[in-house]
Design a protein around this motif. Sequence first.
Motif, PDB file in Angstrom:
ATOM      1  N   MET A 175      -2.920  18.678   3.943  1.00  0.00           N
ATOM      2  CA  MET A 175      -2.167  18.076   2.870  1.00  0.00           C
ATOM      3  C   MET A 175      -1.092  17.124   3.393  1.00  0.00           C
ATOM      4  O   MET A 175      -0.608  16.300   2.652  1.00  0.00           O
ATOM      5  CB  MET A 175      -1.487  19.152   2.019  1.00  0.00           C
ATOM      6  CG  MET A 175      -2.402  19.966   1.158  1.00  0.00           C
ATOM      7  SD  MET A 175      -3.377  18.960   0.067  1.00  0.00           S
ATOM      8  CE  MET A 175      -4.866  19.873   0.117  1.00  0.00           C
ATOM      9  N   GLY A 176      -0.764  17.271   4.648  1.00  0.00           N
ATOM     10  CA  GLY A 176       0.270  16.420   5.214  1.00  0.00           C
ATOM     11  C   GLY A 176      -0.085  14.944   5.175  1.00  0.00           C
ATOM     12  O   GLY A 176       0.736  14.104   4.813  1.00  0.00           O
ATOM     13  N   ARG A 177      -1.339  14.608   5.533  1.00  0.00           N
ATOM     14  CA  ARG A 177      -1.751  13.201   5.513  1.00  0.00           C
ATOM     15  C   ARG A 177      -1.786  12.661   4.088  1.00  0.00           C
ATOM     16  O   ARG A 177      -1.423  11.513   3.853  1.00  0.00           O
ATOM     17  CB  ARG A 177      -3.110  13.032   6.179  1.00  0.00           C
ATOM     18  CG  ARG A 177      -3.035  13.193   7.681  1.00  0.00           C
ATOM     19  CD  ARG A 177      -4.326  12.858   8.341  1.00  0.00           C
ATOM     20  NE  ARG A 177      -5.367  13.781   7.897  1.00  0.00           N
ATOM     21  CZ  ARG A 177      -6.653  13.674   8.195  1.00  0.00           C
ATOM     22  NH1 ARG A 177      -7.061  12.685   8.940  1.00  0.00           N
ATOM     23  NH2 ARG A 177      -7.515  14.562   7.774  1.00  0.00           N
ATOM     24  N   ALA A 178      -2.242  13.493   3.146  1.00  0.00           N
ATOM     25  CA  ALA A 178      -2.279  13.054   1.745  1.00  0.00           C
ATOM     26  C   ALA A 178      -0.864  12.781   1.252  1.00  0.00           C
ATOM     27  O   ALA A 178      -0.612  11.795   0.556  1.00  0.00           O
ATOM     28  CB  ALA A 178      -2.943  14.113   0.871  1.00  0.00           C
ATOM     29  N   ALA A 179       0.066  13.641   1.616  1.00  0.00           N
ATOM     30  CA  ALA A 179       1.461  13.455   1.201  1.00  0.00           C
ATOM     31  C   ALA A 179       2.034  12.158   1.762  1.00  0.00           C
ATOM     32  O   ALA A 179       2.734  11.429   1.056  1.00  0.00           O
ATOM     33  CB  ALA A 179       2.307  14.657   1.637  1.00  0.00           C
ATOM     34  N   VAL A 180       1.715  11.869   3.006  1.00  0.00           N
ATOM     35  CA  VAL A 180       2.203  10.631   3.617  1.00  0.00           C
ATOM     36  C   VAL A 180       1.618   9.425   2.884  1.00  0.00           C
ATOM     37  O   VAL A 180       2.332   8.478   2.550  1.00  0.00           O
ATOM     38  CB  VAL A 180       1.856  10.584   5.125  1.00  0.00           C
ATOM     39  CG1 VAL A 180       2.125   9.215   5.704  1.00  0.00           C
ATOM     40  CG2 VAL A 180       2.639  11.649   5.869  1.00  0.00           C
ATOM     41  N   ARG A 181       0.306   9.462   2.617  1.00  0.00           N
ATOM     42  CA  ARG A 181      -0.340   8.330   1.923  1.00  0.00           C
ATOM     43  C   ARG A 181       0.186   8.154   0.507  1.00  0.00           C
ATOM     44  O   ARG A 181       0.311   7.037   0.009  1.00  0.00           O
ATOM     45  CB  ARG A 181      -1.851   8.520   1.875  1.00  0.00           C
ATOM     46  CG  ARG A 181      -2.500   8.256   3.214  1.00  0.00           C
ATOM     47  CD  ARG A 181      -3.975   8.185   3.105  1.00  0.00           C
ATOM     48  NE  ARG A 181      -4.344   6.945   2.423  1.00  0.00           N
ATOM     49  CZ  ARG A 181      -5.585   6.609   2.151  1.00  0.00           C
ATOM     50  NH1 ARG A 181      -6.571   7.409   2.471  1.00  0.00           N
ATOM     51  NH2 ARG A 181      -5.850   5.469   1.544  1.00  0.00           N
ATOM     52  N   LEU A 182       0.504   9.281  -0.161  1.00  0.00           N
ATOM     53  CA  LEU A 182       1.008   9.215  -1.536  1.00  0.00           C
ATOM     54  C   LEU A 182       2.526   9.044  -1.583  1.00  0.00           C
ATOM     55  O   LEU A 182       3.097   8.893  -2.659  1.00  0.00           O
ATOM     56  CB  LEU A 182       0.613  10.482  -2.305  1.00  0.00           C
ATOM     57  CG  LEU A 182      -0.880  10.670  -2.538  1.00  0.00           C
ATOM     58  CD1 LEU A 182      -1.154  12.071  -3.075  1.00  0.00           C
ATOM     59  CD2 LEU A 182      -1.398   9.614  -3.493  1.00  0.00           C
ATOM     60  N   ARG A 183       3.132   9.117  -0.401  1.00  0.00           N
ATOM     61  CA  ARG A 183       4.596   8.996  -0.285  1.00  0.00           C
ATOM     62  C   ARG A 183       5.320  10.023  -1.151  1.00  0.00           C
ATOM     63  O   ARG A 183       6.195   9.691  -1.964  1.00  0.00           O
ATOM     64  CB  ARG A 183       5.057   7.587  -0.649  1.00  0.00           C
ATOM     65  CG  ARG A 183       4.518   6.554   0.311  1.00  0.00           C
ATOM     66  CD  ARG A 183       5.016   5.191  -0.006  1.00  0.00           C
ATOM     67  NE  ARG A 183       4.436   4.260   0.955  1.00  0.00           N
ATOM     68  CZ  ARG A 183       4.247   2.990   0.718  1.00  0.00           C
ATOM     69  NH1 ARG A 183       4.626   2.482  -0.425  1.00  0.00           N
ATOM     70  NH2 ARG A 183       3.717   2.218   1.627  1.00  0.00           N
ATOM     71  N   CYS A 184       4.905  11.287  -0.977  1.00  0.00           N
ATOM     72  CA  CYS A 184       5.553  12.376  -1.695  1.00  0.00           C
ATOM     73  C   CYS A 184       5.560  13.610  -0.795  1.00  0.00           C
ATOM     74  O   CYS A 184       4.978  13.609   0.278  1.00  0.00           O
ATOM     75  CB  CYS A 184       4.830  12.670  -3.016  1.00  0.00           C
ATOM     76  SG  CYS A 184       3.134  13.222  -2.809  1.00  0.00           S
ATOM     77  N   HIS A 185       6.208  14.652  -1.239  1.00  0.00           N
ATOM     78  CA  HIS A 185       6.287  15.894  -0.482  1.00  0.00           C
ATOM     79  C   HIS A 185       4.950  16.625  -0.564  1.00  0.00           C
ATOM     80  O   HIS A 185       4.228  16.514  -1.551  1.00  0.00           O
ATOM     81  CB  HIS A 185       7.409  16.767  -1.066  1.00  0.00           C
ATOM     82  CG  HIS A 185       7.779  17.904  -0.174  1.00  0.00           C
ATOM     83  ND1 HIS A 185       7.128  19.114  -0.205  1.00  0.00           N
ATOM     84  CD2 HIS A 185       8.743  18.010   0.773  1.00  0.00           C
ATOM     85  CE1 HIS A 185       7.670  19.928   0.680  1.00  0.00           C
ATOM     86  NE2 HIS A 185       8.647  19.273   1.288  1.00  0.00           N
ATOM     87  N   ARG A 186       4.592  17.377   0.477  1.00  0.00           N
ATOM     88  CA  ARG A 186       3.307  18.074   0.482  1.00  0.00           C
ATOM     89  C   ARG A 186       3.193  19.077  -0.665  1.00  0.00           C
ATOM     90  O   ARG A 186       2.099  19.300  -1.184  1.00  0.00           O
ATOM     91  CB  ARG A 186       3.055  18.749   1.832  1.00  0.00           C
ATOM     92  CG  ARG A 186       4.032  19.841   2.186  1.00  0.00           C
ATOM     93  CD  ARG A 186       3.824  20.390   3.592  1.00  0.00           C
ATOM     94  NE  ARG A 186       2.546  21.036   3.775  1.00  0.00           N
ATOM     95  CZ  ARG A 186       2.336  22.337   3.560  1.00  0.00           C
ATOM     96  NH1 ARG A 186       3.332  23.097   3.171  1.00  0.00           N
ATOM     97  NH2 ARG A 186       1.152  22.848   3.755  1.00  0.00           N
ATOM     98  N   ASN A 187       4.299  19.678  -1.098  1.00  0.00           N
ATOM     99  CA  ASN A 187       4.248  20.597  -2.239  1.00  0.00           C
ATOM    100  C   ASN A 187       3.858  19.859  -3.517  1.00  0.00           C
ATOM    101  O   ASN A 187       3.213  20.427  -4.395  1.00  0.00           O
ATOM    102  CB  ASN A 187       5.581  21.308  -2.439  1.00  0.00           C
ATOM    103  CG  ASN A 187       5.841  22.333  -1.354  1.00  0.00           C
ATOM    104  OD1 ASN A 187       4.934  22.698  -0.608  1.00  0.00           O
ATOM    105  ND2 ASN A 187       7.071  22.785  -1.253  1.00  0.00           N
ATOM    106  N   THR A 188       4.244  18.597  -3.624  1.00  0.00           N
ATOM    107  CA  THR A 188       3.861  17.786  -4.774  1.00  0.00           C
ATOM    108  C   THR A 188       2.351  17.605  -4.808  1.00  0.00           C
ATOM    109  O   THR A 188       1.733  17.669  -5.872  1.00  0.00           O
ATOM    110  CB  THR A 188       4.566  16.421  -4.728  1.00  0.00           C
ATOM    111  OG1 THR A 188       5.983  16.633  -4.702  1.00  0.00           O
ATOM    112  CG2 THR A 188       4.204  15.563  -5.917  1.00  0.00           C
ATOM    113  N   VAL A 189       1.745  17.423  -3.641  1.00  0.00           N
ATOM    114  CA  VAL A 189       0.290  17.294  -3.565  1.00  0.00           C
ATOM    115  C   VAL A 189      -0.360  18.581  -4.062  1.00  0.00           C
ATOM    116  O   VAL A 189      -1.285  18.546  -4.882  1.00  0.00           O
ATOM    117  CB  VAL A 189      -0.170  16.965  -2.131  1.00  0.00           C
ATOM    118  CG1 VAL A 189      -1.695  16.956  -2.034  1.00  0.00           C
ATOM    119  CG2 VAL A 189       0.410  15.640  -1.682  1.00  0.00           C
TER     120      VAL A 189
END
Length: 53
Positions: A1-15
């Motif tokens: 989820m870390g990479r998705a959070a970076v790409r979405l520019r949000c916190h991993r918990n948000t993902v």
Amino acid sequence: MGRAAVRLRCHRNTVFNRLRRLERLTSRSLSHPCELVETVLALEALRWAAGRG
């Protein structure tokens, strides 16, 4: 989820929260392979129909 959070520019918990919300709204479990494939294909079909594919 870390990479998705970076790409979405949000916190991993948000993902995680967004994925749980998607499961709740679609009545599909993303942890079941068949339901995950159906969800991905449906989203791709929507993108294609909107001309963004």
